[in-house]
Design a protein around this motif. Structure first.
Motif, PDB file in Angstrom:
ATOM      1  N   UNK A 251       0.840  -1.193   0.000  1.00 54.23           N
ATOM      2  CA  UNK A 251       0.000   0.000   0.000  1.00 54.23           C
ATOM      3  C   UNK A 251       0.881   1.251   0.000  1.00 54.23           C
ATOM      4  N   UNK A 252       0.331   2.376  -0.399  1.00 55.83           N
ATOM      5  CA  UNK A 252       1.112   3.617  -0.328  1.00 55.83           C
ATOM      6  C   UNK A 252       1.585   3.851   1.108  1.00 55.83           C
ATOM      7  N   UNK A 253       2.817   4.311   1.229  1.00 51.30           N
ATOM      8  CA  UNK A 253       3.378   4.562   2.568  1.00 51.30           C
ATOM      9  C   UNK A 253       4.316   5.755   2.497  1.00 51.30           C
ATOM     10  N   UNK A 254       4.363   6.503   3.579  1.00 55.55           N
ATOM     11  CA  UNK A 254       5.285   7.637   3.611  1.00 55.55           C
ATOM     12  C   UNK A 254       6.716   7.133   3.858  1.00 55.55           C
ATOM     13  N   UNK A 255       7.661   8.042   3.743  1.00 54.64           N
ATOM     14  CA  UNK A 255       9.078   7.669   3.883  1.00 54.64           C
ATOM     15  C   UNK A 255       9.402   7.097   5.257  1.00 54.64           C
ATOM     16  N   UNK A 256       8.753   7.600   6.290  1.00 51.24           N
ATOM     17  CA  UNK A 256       9.049   7.131   7.647  1.00 51.24           C
ATOM     18  C   UNK A 256       8.634   5.666   7.810  1.00 51.24           C
ATOM     19  N   UNK A 257       7.444   5.320   7.333  1.00 49.48           N
ATOM     20  CA  UNK A 257       6.991   3.924   7.429  1.00 49.48           C
ATOM     21  C   UNK A 257       7.858   3.013   6.560  1.00 49.48           C
ATOM     22  N   UNK A 258       8.193   3.481   5.361  1.00 49.74           N
ATOM     23  CA  UNK A 258       9.033   2.685   4.464  1.00 49.74           C
ATOM     24  C   UNK A 258      10.418   2.451   5.079  1.00 49.74           C
ATOM     25  N   UNK A 259      11.000   3.502   5.637  1.00 51.61           N
ATOM     26  CA  UNK A 259      12.313   3.368   6.283  1.00 51.61           C
ATOM     27  C   UNK A 259      12.227   2.438   7.492  1.00 51.61           C
ATOM     28  N   UNK A 260      11.129   2.511   8.232  1.00 48.54           N
ATOM     29  CA  UNK A 260      10.957   1.636   9.388  1.00 48.54           C
ATOM     30  C   UNK A 260      10.870   0.180   8.948  1.00 48.54           C
ATOM     31  N   UNK A 261      10.132  -0.096   7.889  1.00 49.51           N
ATOM     32  CA  UNK A 261      10.046  -1.470   7.374  1.00 49.51           C
ATOM     33  C   UNK A 261      11.425  -1.974   6.970  1.00 49.51           C
ATOM     34  N   UNK A 262      12.200  -1.138   6.293  1.00 50.80           N
ATOM     35  CA  UNK A 262      13.560  -1.516   5.901  1.00 50.80           C
ATOM     36  C   UNK A 262      14.415  -1.805   7.136  1.00 50.80           C
ATOM     37  N   UNK A 263      14.303  -0.954   8.153  1.00 50.17           N
ATOM     38  CA  UNK A 263      15.097  -1.161   9.373  1.00 50.17           C
ATOM     39  C   UNK A 263      14.731  -2.463  10.075  1.00 50.17           C
ATOM     40  N   UNK A 264      13.458  -2.815  10.091  1.00 48.55           N
ATOM     41  CA  UNK A 264      13.046  -4.082  10.697  1.00 48.55           C
ATOM     42  C   UNK A 264      13.742  -5.237   9.983  1.00 48.55           C
ATOM     43  N   UNK A 265      13.694  -5.224   8.657  1.00 46.33           N
ATOM     44  CA  UNK A 265      14.324  -6.306   7.890  1.00 46.33           C
ATOM     45  C   UNK A 265      15.824  -6.322   8.109  1.00 46.33           C
ATOM     46  N   UNK A 266      16.471  -5.177   7.952  1.00 45.82           N
ATOM     47  CA  UNK A 266      17.942  -5.182   8.054  1.00 45.82           C
ATOM     48  C   UNK A 266      18.417  -5.544   9.453  1.00 45.82           C
TER      49      UNK A 266
ATOM     50  N   UNK B  95       1.061  -6.426   2.058  1.00 46.37           N
ATOM     51  CA  UNK B  95       0.010  -5.573   2.616  1.00 46.37           C
ATOM     52  C   UNK B  95      -0.771  -6.294   3.711  1.00 46.37           C
ATOM     53  N   UNK B  96      -1.250  -5.512   4.664  1.00 47.75           N
ATOM     54  CA  UNK B  96      -2.131  -6.039   5.706  1.00 47.75           C
ATOM     55  C   UNK B  96      -3.021  -4.896   6.173  1.00 47.75           C
ATOM     56  N   UNK B  97      -4.269  -4.925   5.743  1.00 48.23           N
ATOM     57  CA  UNK B  97      -5.248  -3.920   6.170  1.00 48.23           C
ATOM     58  C   UNK B  97      -4.737  -2.494   5.973  1.00 48.23           C
ATOM     59  N   UNK B  98      -4.172  -2.224   4.798  1.00 50.27           N
ATOM     60  CA  UNK B  98      -3.702  -0.882   4.477  1.00 50.27           C
ATOM     61  C   UNK B  98      -2.351  -0.530   5.053  1.00 50.27           C
ATOM     62  N   UNK B  99      -1.704  -1.459   5.693  1.00 52.16           N
ATOM     63  CA  UNK B  99      -0.379  -1.231   6.282  1.00 52.16           C
ATOM     64  C   UNK B  99       0.605  -2.211   5.671  1.00 52.16           C
ATOM     65  N   UNK B 100       1.846  -2.169   6.119  1.00 48.98           N
ATOM     66  CA  UNK B 100       2.860  -3.118   5.661  1.00 48.98           C
ATOM     67  C   UNK B 100       3.107  -4.158   6.734  1.00 48.98           C
ATOM     68  N   UNK B 101       3.094  -5.411   6.338  1.00 53.23           N
ATOM     69  CA  UNK B 101       3.410  -6.523   7.216  1.00 53.23           C
ATOM     70  C   UNK B 101       4.806  -7.014   6.852  1.00 53.23           C
ATOM     71  N   UNK B 102       5.640  -7.176   7.855  1.00 50.11           N
ATOM     72  CA  UNK B 102       7.013  -7.629   7.655  1.00 50.11           C
ATOM     73  C   UNK B 102       7.220  -8.874   8.506  1.00 50.11           C
ATOM     74  N   UNK B 103       7.794  -9.922   7.909  1.00 46.37           N
ATOM     75  CA  UNK B 103       8.155 -11.114   8.672  1.00 46.37           C
ATOM     76  C   UNK B 103       9.541 -11.546   8.251  1.00 46.37           C
ATOM     77  N   UNK B 104      10.411 -11.729   9.241  1.00 51.85           N
ATOM     78  CA  UNK B 104      11.758 -12.238   9.008  1.00 51.85           C
ATOM     79  C   UNK B 104      11.912 -13.476   9.878  1.00 51.85           C
ATOM     80  N   UNK B 105      12.180 -14.604   9.231  1.00 58.10           N
ATOM     81  CA  UNK B 105      12.273 -15.887   9.944  1.00 58.10           C
ATOM     82  C   UNK B 105      13.613 -16.532   9.607  1.00 58.10           C
TER      83      UNK B 105
END
Length: 111
Positions: free
Chosen positions: A23-38, A59-69
């Motif tokens: 879904x569309x996301x601002x830079x802060x959310x996008x950077x946060x998703x990247x930081x979670x993964x890295x 996507x998950x209900x208009x947000x980003x879902x991140x899973x690292x296993x």
């Protein structure tokens, strides 16, 4: 996507990467998703003795879902890295860490 591909390419262990249409996301959310993964990948490489890592972002209900296993040794603290948890919370997100001893670690976040 390209930033996560760079994380995958730099890893000494295989990373399977799935990135769904987000879904569309601002830079802060996008950077946060990247930081979670890295951060999760870095911790798996440093501490888990993982042989493989799976990363899924979608996507998950208009947000980003991140899973690292990872398939490492497990035993990571359930509260995870405090700075990362605080960063996720600062964008209204949530993060969980599941890491039974001997069973690998799964970091899940929604931002």
């Amino acid at each position: 996507g390209p930033a996560l591909e760079a994380v995958r390419a730099a890893s000494p262990v295989p990373i399977t990467l799935w990135v769904d249409e987000l879904p569309p996301a601002n830079e802060v959310r996008t950077a946060t998703a990247y930081l979670v993964v890295s951060e999760a990948v870095t911790n798996a490489l440093k501490h888990a003795r993982a042989q493989s890592i799976d990363v899924a972002v979608g996507p998950l209900e208009g947000r980003m879902s991140i899973e690292v296993r990872d398939d490492g040794v497990g035993g990571a603290p359930e509260d995870g890295p405090v700075a990362l948890r605080d960063r996720v919370a600062s964008v209204g997100g949530t993060m969980t860490v599941v890491s039974p001893a001997g069973g690998g670690t799964t970091v899940r976040a929604v931002v």
